[in-house]
Design a protein around this motif. Structure first.
Motif, PDB file in Angstrom:
ATOM      1  N   THR A   1       0.814  -1.210   0.000  1.00 56.43           N
ATOM      2  CA  THR A   1       0.000   0.000   0.000  1.00 56.43           C
ATOM      3  C   THR A   1       0.853   1.267   0.000  1.00 56.43           C
ATOM      4  O   THR A   1       0.512   2.247  -0.668  1.00 56.43           O
ATOM      5  CB  THR A   1      -0.938   0.006   1.227  1.00 56.43           C
ATOM      6  OG1 THR A   1      -1.660  -1.225   1.240  1.00 56.43           O
ATOM      7  CG2 THR A   1      -1.926   1.142   1.170  1.00 56.43           C
ATOM      8  N   LEU A   2       1.977   1.251   0.732  1.00 51.22           N
ATOM      9  CA  LEU A   2       2.823   2.447   0.782  1.00 51.22           C
ATOM     10  C   LEU A   2       3.427   2.773  -0.582  1.00 51.22           C
ATOM     11  O   LEU A   2       3.494   3.937  -0.982  1.00 51.22           O
ATOM     12  CB  LEU A   2       3.930   2.266   1.820  1.00 51.22           C
ATOM     13  CG  LEU A   2       3.471   2.280   3.273  1.00 51.22           C
ATOM     14  CD1 LEU A   2       4.635   1.976   4.203  1.00 51.22           C
ATOM     15  CD2 LEU A   2       2.847   3.618   3.622  1.00 51.22           C
ATOM     16  N   THR A   3       3.849   1.756  -1.311  1.00 53.47           N
ATOM     17  CA  THR A   3       4.407   1.970  -2.643  1.00 53.47           C
ATOM     18  C   THR A   3       3.327   2.482  -3.590  1.00 53.47           C
ATOM     19  O   THR A   3       3.565   3.413  -4.370  1.00 53.47           O
ATOM     20  CB  THR A   3       5.027   0.671  -3.191  1.00 53.47           C
ATOM     21  OG1 THR A   3       5.992   0.197  -2.252  1.00 53.47           O
ATOM     22  CG2 THR A   3       5.675   0.891  -4.531  1.00 53.47           C
ATOM     23  N   SER A   4       2.145   1.888  -3.510  1.00 55.70           N
ATOM     24  CA  SER A   4       1.033   2.334  -4.362  1.00 55.70           C
ATOM     25  C   SER A   4       0.665   3.776  -4.046  1.00 55.70           C
ATOM     26  O   SER A   4       0.413   4.571  -4.958  1.00 55.70           O
ATOM     27  CB  SER A   4      -0.184   1.435  -4.167  1.00 55.70           C
ATOM     28  OG  SER A   4       0.095   0.137  -4.603  1.00 55.70           O
ATOM     29  N   ARG A   5       0.632   4.128  -2.766  1.00 59.20           N
ATOM     30  CA  ARG A   5       0.323   5.501  -2.376  1.00 59.20           C
ATOM     31  C   ARG A   5       1.359   6.455  -2.965  1.00 59.20           C
ATOM     32  O   ARG A   5       1.024   7.508  -3.494  1.00 59.20           O
ATOM     33  CB  ARG A   5       0.290   5.642  -0.859  1.00 59.20           C
ATOM     34  CG  ARG A   5       0.022   7.072  -0.391  1.00 59.20           C
ATOM     35  CD  ARG A   5       0.007   7.194   1.120  1.00 59.20           C
ATOM     36  NE  ARG A   5      -1.053   6.420   1.732  1.00 59.20           N
ATOM     37  CZ  ARG A   5      -2.330   6.798   1.803  1.00 59.20           C
ATOM     38  NH1 ARG A   5      -2.694   7.950   1.276  1.00 59.20           N
ATOM     39  NH2 ARG A   5      -3.223   6.038   2.391  1.00 59.20           N
ATOM     40  N   SER A   6       2.629   6.067  -2.901  1.00 56.80           N
ATOM     41  CA  SER A   6       3.704   6.893  -3.430  1.00 56.80           C
ATOM     42  C   SER A   6       3.551   7.104  -4.937  1.00 56.80           C
ATOM     43  O   SER A   6       3.741   8.216  -5.440  1.00 56.80           O
ATOM     44  CB  SER A   6       5.053   6.255  -3.117  1.00 56.80           C
ATOM     45  OG  SER A   6       6.088   6.973  -3.687  1.00 56.80           O
ATOM     46  N   VAL A   7       3.201   6.043  -5.654  1.00 61.24           N
ATOM     47  CA  VAL A   7       3.022   6.126  -7.100  1.00 61.24           C
ATOM     48  C   VAL A   7       1.845   7.048  -7.440  1.00 61.24           C
ATOM     49  O   VAL A   7       1.963   7.925  -8.308  1.00 61.24           O
ATOM     50  CB  VAL A   7       2.809   4.720  -7.709  1.00 61.24           C
ATOM     51  CG1 VAL A   7       2.355   4.806  -9.157  1.00 61.24           C
ATOM     52  CG2 VAL A   7       4.071   3.897  -7.594  1.00 61.24           C
ATOM     53  N   ILE A   8       0.719   6.866  -6.765  1.00 58.87           N
ATOM     54  CA  ILE A   8      -0.470   7.677  -7.033  1.00 58.87           C
ATOM     55  C   ILE A   8      -0.191   9.152  -6.707  1.00 58.87           C
ATOM     56  O   ILE A   8      -0.519  10.050  -7.491  1.00 58.87           O
ATOM     57  CB  ILE A   8      -1.692   7.169  -6.232  1.00 58.87           C
ATOM     58  CG1 ILE A   8      -2.047   5.738  -6.640  1.00 58.87           C
ATOM     59  CG2 ILE A   8      -2.884   8.103  -6.387  1.00 58.87           C
ATOM     60  CD1 ILE A   8      -2.519   5.564  -8.050  1.00 58.87           C
ATOM     61  N   GLU A   9       0.421   9.412  -5.554  1.00 54.07           N
ATOM     62  CA  GLU A   9       0.738  10.781  -5.164  1.00 54.07           C
ATOM     63  C   GLU A   9       1.718  11.416  -6.151  1.00 54.07           C
ATOM     64  O   GLU A   9       1.591  12.590  -6.498  1.00 54.07           O
ATOM     65  CB  GLU A   9       1.319  10.825  -3.742  1.00 54.07           C
ATOM     66  CG  GLU A   9       0.332  10.488  -2.653  1.00 54.07           C
ATOM     67  CD  GLU A   9      -0.737  11.540  -2.448  1.00 54.07           C
ATOM     68  OE1 GLU A   9      -0.564  12.693  -2.890  1.00 54.07           O
ATOM     69  OE2 GLU A   9      -1.771  11.198  -1.839  1.00 54.07           O
ATOM     70  N   SER A  10       2.689  10.635  -6.624  1.00 58.04           N
ATOM     71  CA  SER A  10       3.651  11.146  -7.603  1.00 58.04           C
ATOM     72  C   SER A  10       2.965  11.484  -8.916  1.00 58.04           C
ATOM     73  O   SER A  10       3.278  12.494  -9.548  1.00 58.04           O
ATOM     74  CB  SER A  10       4.760  10.120  -7.852  1.00 58.04           C
ATOM     75  OG  SER A  10       5.503   9.910  -6.687  1.00 58.04           O
ATOM     76  N   PHE A  11       2.021  10.651  -9.338  1.00 53.74           N
ATOM     77  CA  PHE A  11       1.269  10.927 -10.561  1.00 53.74           C
ATOM     78  C   PHE A  11       0.513  12.242 -10.439  1.00 53.74           C
ATOM     79  O   PHE A  11       0.562  13.090 -11.339  1.00 53.74           O
ATOM     80  CB  PHE A  11       0.300   9.777 -10.872  1.00 53.74           C
ATOM     81  CG  PHE A  11      -0.611  10.066 -12.031  1.00 53.74           C
ATOM     82  CD1 PHE A  11      -0.134  10.018 -13.330  1.00 53.74           C
ATOM     83  CD2 PHE A  11      -1.936  10.407 -11.827  1.00 53.74           C
ATOM     84  CE1 PHE A  11      -0.960  10.299 -14.411  1.00 53.74           C
ATOM     85  CE2 PHE A  11      -2.771  10.693 -12.889  1.00 53.74           C
ATOM     86  CZ  PHE A  11      -2.285  10.634 -14.188  1.00 53.74           C
ATOM     87  N   PHE A  12      -0.194  12.424  -9.323  1.00 59.11           N
ATOM     88  CA  PHE A  12      -0.931  13.669  -9.109  1.00 59.11           C
ATOM     89  C   PHE A  12       0.013  14.863  -9.119  1.00 59.11           C
ATOM     90  O   PHE A  12      -0.304  15.915  -9.673  1.00 59.11           O
ATOM     91  CB  PHE A  12      -1.709  13.632  -7.796  1.00 59.11           C
ATOM     92  CG  PHE A  12      -2.882  12.687  -7.800  1.00 59.11           C
ATOM     93  CD1 PHE A  12      -3.586  12.403  -8.954  1.00 59.11           C
ATOM     94  CD2 PHE A  12      -3.292  12.077  -6.626  1.00 59.11           C
ATOM     95  CE1 PHE A  12      -4.664  11.544  -8.958  1.00 59.11           C
ATOM     96  CE2 PHE A  12      -4.376  11.207  -6.611  1.00 59.11           C
ATOM     97  CZ  PHE A  12      -5.061  10.942  -7.771  1.00 59.11           C
ATOM     98  N   SER A  13       1.170  14.714  -8.507  1.00 58.42           N
ATOM     99  CA  SER A  13       2.148  15.784  -8.446  1.00 58.42           C
ATOM    100  C   SER A  13       2.655  16.154  -9.841  1.00 58.42           C
ATOM    101  O   SER A  13       2.779  17.334 -10.175  1.00 58.42           O
ATOM    102  CB  SER A  13       3.314  15.376  -7.551  1.00 58.42           C
ATOM    103  OG  SER A  13       4.294  16.357  -7.526  1.00 58.42           O
ATOM    104  N   VAL A  14       2.933  15.145 -10.655  1.00 57.32           N
ATOM    105  CA  VAL A  14       3.407  15.385 -12.024  1.00 57.32           C
ATOM    106  C   VAL A  14       2.334  16.115 -12.835  1.00 57.32           C
ATOM    107  O   VAL A  14       2.632  17.066 -13.565  1.00 57.32           O
ATOM    108  CB  VAL A  14       3.803  14.057 -12.707  1.00 57.32           C
ATOM    109  CG1 VAL A  14       3.986  14.230 -14.199  1.00 57.32           C
ATOM    110  CG2 VAL A  14       5.060  13.494 -12.073  1.00 57.32           C
TER     111      VAL A  14
END
Length: 99
Positions: free
Chosen positions: A18-31
């Motif tokens: 879940t932590l890795t998935s959260r990081s990926v999703i948050e990074s996508f939103f940031s980009v």
């Protein structure tokens, strides 16, 4: 569906924690936010486009005070779904019930 629901589904489908998935999703939103802030649209084939729309200046009315208010020209972020995405959604039956 909330952001946490999306993170949980991505975790299940990819096998990532879940932590890795959260990081990926948050990074996508940031980009996406950073690119649109710089004025660069994002095109994702078979999904859609994140673009900026220009709104012209206009004269609006404040009904409670009966006055005219000038709204300056501005830019807003927008999402336009691709044809494939739109067709997929339209093919679904409408039930009228929410989960």
């Amino acid at each position: 569906m909330t952001k946490q629901d999306v993170i949980n589904q991505v975790s299940e489908k990819t096998g990532l924690d879940t932590l890795t998935s959260r990081s990926v999703i948050e990074s996508f939103f940031s980009v996406v936010k950073d690119a649109l802030t710089e004025g660069e649209p994002i095109y994702i084939r078979t999904f859609g486009s994140f673009i900026l729309k220009k709104r012209a200046a206009k004269l609006a009315r404040n009904i409670s005070q009966n006055t005219a208010v000038r709204i300056a020209a501005h830019v807003i972020p927008s999402f336009k779904a691709s044809r494939a995405f739109t067709d997929q959604v339209r093919a679904q039956e409408v039930t009228g019930e929410k989960k």
